[in-house]
Design a protein around this motif. Structure first.
Motif, mmCIF file in Angstrom:
data_model
loop_
_atom_site.group_PDB
_atom_site.id
_atom_site.type_symbol
_atom_site.label_atom_id
_atom_site.label_comp_id
_atom_site.label_asym_id
_atom_site.label_seq_id
_atom_site.Cartn_x
_atom_site.Cartn_y
_atom_site.Cartn_z
ATOM 1 N N MET A 155 -8.401 0.997 -5.851
ATOM 2 C CA MET A 155 -7.556 1.531 -6.930
ATOM 3 C C MET A 155 -7.569 0.611 -8.149
ATOM 4 O O MET A 155 -7.540 1.068 -9.281
ATOM 5 N N HIS A 156 -7.617 -0.695 -7.884
ATOM 6 C CA HIS A 156 -7.653 -1.675 -8.971
ATOM 7 C C HIS A 156 -8.974 -1.569 -9.728
ATOM 8 O O HIS A 156 -8.993 -1.556 -10.963
ATOM 9 N N GLU A 157 -10.060 -1.456 -8.986
ATOM 10 C CA GLU A 157 -11.382 -1.327 -9.614
ATOM 11 C C GLU A 157 -11.511 -0.039 -10.423
ATOM 12 O O GLU A 157 -12.131 -0.022 -11.483
ATOM 13 N N GLU A 158 -10.881 1.015 -9.900
ATOM 14 C CA GLU A 158 -10.955 2.311 -10.599
ATOM 15 C C GLU A 158 -9.915 2.425 -11.711
ATOM 16 O O GLU A 158 -9.733 3.494 -12.292
ATOM 17 N N LYS A 159 -9.234 1.326 -11.975
ATOM 18 C CA LYS A 159 -8.193 1.238 -13.023
ATOM 19 C C LYS A 159 -7.034 2.212 -12.787
ATOM 20 O O LYS A 159 -6.364 2.648 -13.732
ATOM 21 N N LYS A 160 -6.792 2.524 -11.509
ATOM 22 C CA LYS A 160 -5.650 3.375 -11.191
ATOM 23 C C LYS A 160 -4.432 2.499 -10.897
ATOM 24 O O LYS A 160 -3.317 2.977 -10.713
ATOM 25 N N LEU A 161 -4.678 1.209 -10.775
ATOM 26 C CA LEU A 161 -3.588 0.279 -10.470
ATOM 27 C C LEU A 161 -3.694 -0.935 -11.388
ATOM 28 O O LEU A 161 -4.750 -1.562 -11.492
ATOM 29 N N LYS A 162 -2.580 -1.255 -12.046
ATOM 30 C CA LYS A 162 -2.530 -2.442 -12.882
ATOM 31 C C LYS A 162 -1.724 -3.496 -12.120
ATOM 32 O O LYS A 162 -0.626 -3.216 -11.642
ATOM 33 N N ILE A 163 -2.303 -4.685 -11.990
ATOM 34 C CA ILE A 163 -1.586 -5.768 -11.299
ATOM 35 C C ILE A 163 -1.101 -6.766 -12.344
ATOM 36 O O ILE A 163 -1.897 -7.301 -13.120
ATOM 37 N N ILE A 164 0.195 -6.967 -12.374
ATOM 38 C CA ILE A 164 0.805 -7.863 -13.358
ATOM 39 C C ILE A 164 1.326 -9.107 -12.640
ATOM 40 O O ILE A 164 2.035 -8.993 -11.638
ATOM 41 N N LEU A 165 0.978 -10.273 -13.151
ATOM 42 C CA LEU A 165 1.516 -11.512 -12.608
ATOM 43 C C LEU A 165 2.618 -11.986 -13.546
ATOM 44 O O LEU A 165 2.403 -12.049 -14.766
ATOM 45 N N ALA A 166 3.767 -12.295 -12.997
ATOM 46 C CA ALA A 166 4.876 -12.690 -13.863
ATOM 47 C C ALA A 166 5.746 -13.743 -13.199
ATOM 48 O O ALA A 166 5.778 -13.858 -11.970
ATOM 49 N N LYS A 167 6.411 -14.510 -14.047
ATOM 50 C CA LYS A 167 7.291 -15.581 -13.540
ATOM 51 C C LYS A 167 8.687 -15.382 -14.113
ATOM 52 O O LYS A 167 8.850 -15.218 -15.324
ATOM 53 N N TYR A 168 9.670 -15.402 -13.223
ATOM 54 C CA TYR A 168 11.069 -15.276 -13.636
ATOM 55 C C TYR A 168 11.628 -16.680 -13.853
ATOM 56 O O TYR A 168 11.469 -17.561 -12.994
ATOM 57 N N LEU A 169 12.250 -16.881 -15.011
ATOM 58 C CA LEU A 169 12.819 -18.189 -15.309
ATOM 59 C C LEU A 169 14.308 -18.175 -14.947
ATOM 60 O O LEU A 169 15.108 -17.522 -15.616
ATOM 61 N N LEU A 170 14.646 -18.870 -13.866
ATOM 62 C CA LEU A 170 16.039 -18.885 -13.412
ATOM 63 C C LEU A 170 16.966 -19.402 -14.506
ATOM 64 O O LEU A 170 18.115 -19.002 -14.605
ATOM 65 N N GLU A 171 16.436 -20.309 -15.318
ATOM 66 C CA GLU A 171 17.251 -21.002 -16.308
ATOM 67 C C GLU A 171 17.719 -20.098 -17.438
ATOM 68 O O GLU A 171 18.789 -20.305 -18.007
ATOM 69 N N GLU A 209 0.841 -1.213 0.000
ATOM 70 C CA GLU A 209 0.000 0.000 0.000
ATOM 71 C C GLU A 209 0.872 1.257 0.000
ATOM 72 O O GLU A 209 0.544 2.240 -0.665
ATOM 73 N N TYR A 210 1.985 1.202 0.714
ATOM 74 C CA TYR A 210 2.885 2.362 0.741
ATOM 75 C C TYR A 210 3.422 2.645 -0.668
ATOM 76 O O TYR A 210 3.402 3.786 -1.143
ATOM 77 N N GLY A 211 3.870 1.593 -1.341
ATOM 78 C CA GLY A 211 4.414 1.756 -2.692
ATOM 79 C C GLY A 211 3.375 2.274 -3.673
ATOM 80 O O GLY A 211 3.642 3.166 -4.479
ATOM 81 N N VAL A 212 2.175 1.710 -3.606
ATOM 82 C CA VAL A 212 1.141 2.038 -4.587
ATOM 83 C C VAL A 212 0.431 3.354 -4.246
ATOM 84 O O VAL A 212 0.285 4.226 -5.098
ATOM 85 N N ASP A 213 0.009 3.469 -3.005
ATOM 86 C CA ASP A 213 -0.838 4.598 -2.625
ATOM 87 C C ASP A 213 -0.035 5.853 -2.252
ATOM 88 O O ASP A 213 -0.425 6.962 -2.591
ATOM 89 N N HIS A 214 1.095 5.669 -1.575
ATOM 90 C CA HIS A 214 1.877 6.836 -1.147
ATOM 91 C C HIS A 214 2.931 7.240 -2.163
ATOM 92 O O HIS A 214 3.191 8.419 -2.367
ATOM 93 N N LEU A 215 3.561 6.232 -2.785
ATOM 94 C CA LEU A 215 4.613 6.568 -3.761
ATOM 95 C C LEU A 215 4.065 6.567 -5.190
ATOM 96 O O LEU A 215 4.786 6.856 -6.134
ATOM 97 N N HIS A 216 2.781 6.212 -5.317
ATOM 98 C CA HIS A 216 2.056 6.325 -6.594
ATOM 99 C C HIS A 216 2.620 5.504 -7.749
ATOM 100 O O HIS A 216 2.696 5.999 -8.875
ATOM 101 N N THR A 217 3.010 4.280 -7.502
ATOM 102 C CA THR A 217 3.415 3.444 -8.635
ATOM 103 C C THR A 217 2.138 2.889 -9.279
ATOM 104 O O THR A 217 1.326 2.279 -8.602
ATOM 105 N N PRO A 218 1.938 3.109 -10.571
ATOM 106 C CA PRO A 218 0.700 2.643 -11.213
ATOM 107 C C PRO A 218 0.683 1.145 -11.503
ATOM 108 O O PRO A 218 -0.335 0.619 -11.952
ATOM 109 N N VAL A 219 1.820 0.482 -11.267
ATOM 110 C CA VAL A 219 1.898 -0.958 -11.525
ATOM 111 C C VAL A 219 2.360 -1.683 -10.260
ATOM 112 O O VAL A 219 3.291 -1.243 -9.581
ATOM 113 N N LEU A 220 1.672 -2.781 -9.964
ATOM 114 C CA LEU A 220 2.118 -3.711 -8.919
ATOM 115 C C LEU A 220 2.406 -5.015 -9.633
ATOM 116 O O LEU A 220 1.515 -5.588 -10.270
#
Ligand SMILES: [Zn+2]
Length: 189
Positions: free
Chosen positions: A165-181, A84-95
């Motif tokens: 914020m997610h419902e109001e489209k102020k926050l985009k949530i991205i799911l991602a996987k890092y491939l160690l290989e 919440e600090y990152g998104v709401d206070h520091l205003h990052t539009p992506v989580l």
């Protein structure tokens, strides 16, 4: 930068990282510049795994990623407060919720014998990964991906601020996987 531009920047950085062409940043200059304050572009929730280092993976500078790292990238109220600090206070539009292949926490949860108690406080982590492991019949790779969806649900059900914020489209949530290989980041949704 909007969410799309941020993702473009991160994925371009990831391809430089994969190719071994990471930028050479002037850390002394940026360190001085950042004393006045931070303006990160993205909040990243990732695993504590020492092999998963978001700044390297996305080839970004100091001050660009606000991160929360927990084993298995699971959240409790402290981690949620940090997001919440990152998104709401520091205003990052992506989580970004970033899991990874060979995740020890998810593997441990999938391989645990039924009713087996985890050592010390690790049980708190296992408990949070368990729904993904159950849903994917303890298949490690499938559970790693499922866990990202479970963590997203958990965040939205437990943080009114982020849900709104997610419902109001102020926050985009991205799911991602890092491939160690290979060093690649695969965006799942
Ligand atoms: Zn992990």
């Amino acid at each position: 930068m909007n969410a799309e531009e941020i993702m473009k920047r991160l994925m371009e950085g990831n391809s430089r990282f994969v190719r071994g062409e990471s930028k050479k940043y002037d850390f002394v200059a940026i360190r001085k510049e950042l004393v006045a304050g931070q303006h990160p572009i993205v909040t990243v929730l990732t695993c504590s795994d020492s092999r998963v280092a978001p700044e390297y993976i996305f080839d970004v500078n100091l001050g660009e990623i606000f991160k929360i790292e927990t084993a298995g990238n699971v959240v409790d109220s402290v981690a949620l407060g940090s997001i919440e600090y990152g998104v709401d206070h520091l205003h990052t539009p992506v989580l970004m919720i970033l899991g990874h292949t060979q995740c020890g926490a998810v593997t441990a949860c999938c391989k645990a014998a039924p009713g087996e108690a985890a050592h010390g406080n690790l049980g708190e982590i296992m408990k949070r990964i368990e729904p993904a492991a159950v849903k994917k019949k303890r298949d490690v790779n499938a559970s790693i991906e499922e866990n990202l969806f479970c963590v997203k649900d958990c965040i939205l059900s437990n943080s009114g601020i982020l849900k709104k914020m997610h419902e109001e489209k102020k926050l985009k949530i991205i799911l991602a996987k890092y491939l160690l290989e290979t060093g690649e980041v695969k965006v799942l949704g």
